[in-house]
Design an enzyme around this catalytic site. Sequence first.
Site, PDB file in Angstrom:
ATOM      1  N   LEU A  99      28.382  49.042  36.624  1.00 48.99           N
ATOM      2  CA  LEU A  99      27.328  48.323  37.349  1.00 48.99           C
ATOM      3  C   LEU A  99      27.490  46.808  37.242  1.00 48.99           C
ATOM      4  CD1 LEU A  99      24.275  50.511  36.290  1.00 48.99           C
ATOM      5  CD2 LEU A  99      25.458  50.519  38.498  1.00 48.99           C
ATOM      6  N   LYS A 100      28.593  46.377  36.672  1.00 52.09           N
ATOM      7  CA  LYS A 100      28.860  44.938  36.542  1.00 52.09           C
ATOM      8  C   LYS A 100      29.480  44.446  37.847  1.00 52.09           C
ATOM      9  CE  LYS A 100      31.082  41.627  33.416  1.00 52.09           C
ATOM     10  NZ  LYS A 100      32.028  41.464  32.286  1.00 52.09           N
ATOM     11  N   VAL A 131      27.846  42.666  28.904  1.00 48.41           N
ATOM     12  CA  VAL A 131      27.883  42.913  30.345  1.00 48.41           C
ATOM     13  C   VAL A 131      26.731  42.199  31.040  1.00 48.41           C
ATOM     14  CG1 VAL A 131      27.624  44.673  32.131  1.00 48.41           C
ATOM     15  CG2 VAL A 131      29.143  45.093  30.191  1.00 48.41           C
ATOM     16  N   LYS A 167      32.269  31.862  29.665  1.00 48.00           N
ATOM     17  CA  LYS A 167      32.697  32.665  30.809  1.00 48.00           C
ATOM     18  C   LYS A 167      31.557  33.538  31.328  1.00 48.00           C
ATOM     19  CE  LYS A 167      37.615  33.096  29.692  1.00 48.00           C
ATOM     20  NZ  LYS A 167      38.707  34.047  29.397  1.00 48.00           N
ATOM     21  N   LEU A 195      21.165  44.596  15.678  1.00 51.33           N
ATOM     22  CA  LEU A 195      22.245  45.549  15.412  1.00 51.33           C
ATOM     23  C   LEU A 195      21.754  46.785  14.667  1.00 51.33           C
ATOM     24  CD1 LEU A 195      25.069  43.055  14.353  1.00 51.33           C
ATOM     25  CD2 LEU A 195      24.364  43.763  16.652  1.00 51.33           C
TER      26      LEU A 195
END
Length: 410
Positions: A99-100, A131, A167, A195
């Site tokens: 779905l990216k 993502v 990025k 986490l």
Amino acid sequence: MTGTSLTDTSSGLYFRDHSQGWLLRAQKQISYEVRLRDGIFRPECTDLLEQGAGTPGRSRRFVVVDSNVDLMYGNRIRSYFDYHGVDCSIMVVEANETLKNLETATRIVDEIDAFGIARRKEPLIVIGGGVLMDIVGLVASLYRRGAPFVRVPTTLIGLVDAGVGVKTGVNFNGHKNRLGTYTPADLTLLDRQFLATLDRRHIGNGLAEILKIALIKDLSLFAALEEHGPTLLDEKFQGSTAAGDRAARSVLHSAIHGMLDELQPNLWEAELERCVDYGHTFSPTVEMRALPELLHGEAVCVDMALTTVIAWRRGLLTEAQRDRIFAVMAALELPSWHPILDPDVLVNALQDTVRHRDGLQRLPLPVGIGGVTFVNDVTPRELEAAVTLQQELGDARTPKTSGDRGGRNL
């Protein structure tokens, strides 16, 4: 305008031949902050609200939250913004590699338009894994040609890799991150408490990117993974024991600092020989072809295993060092081989990477443990020989898991 006379106006604007042509030079100062914080959604913690400014009476925020994160932390997130009097719109998005894409990005833009953010003083906030951060980062870079945003990574790979660089991107035409930009978040908040609800596989997924930094620049970090890797997996970086807490804090700090240390002088990748590209020569193709079987960090680890073998065959590693690397991969419960590693697939992957690296392989290989060199002469025959040995070593080392290999990517 090479070879012509330029007149400097002392403002960065130059003109040529009595104003028949111009040359403009400008610079943009870039700075962004990455901050370690435990418990960022505690009412007394205001880090998340520092960026931007409130409107008279009430501040507003548009928040994009991963669907799995919303299941676990949605009530806490909403209560936090309510407590601080923030008028927020929370968009819940399912995010994974399939779905990216641009469709997901444009859906987010539609919701931002409906909410109507102020262009500069109401930064977007993204809470999720790598993502989702990549997608929202791309949206922020494009929306009105650039909107500020804040990242809250909720996965280990987000804390040590995807959440600390600049990025952004989406997959396109079957290629990983084929469309993207370099756009830093104004602030990234790293909270290891997320986490605790991550499944074991996704802890390992992030440990692969930590191992990458260790192998190419930090022998002491490698030794820490060698000694404490299973504990970090068991305790999920939560510090359930005193020794585990010390290891978690030290490993996180070293990995994040090492990554930022490599990124800072080459943020826009003007220099294409990047040691942090280790493990990312073959893995983009391998990951996309193996979807959804391999997670990003797992594909990176398979790539690192292959290049470790190449380095050993070239005399850059001793056999003992090679075996230590494969043993740590196994201890971190990461794959060091995958059936997708057909020589033809690897050749195609290398060809695509050569195009990405402007015509040269610029392939990072480990030198010992903690060093790196770059080569441009890997051949198909060398790849075939290396992957054959990799399969032998990988089959012997890769842990055989019997449980679910899926899990929530929080």
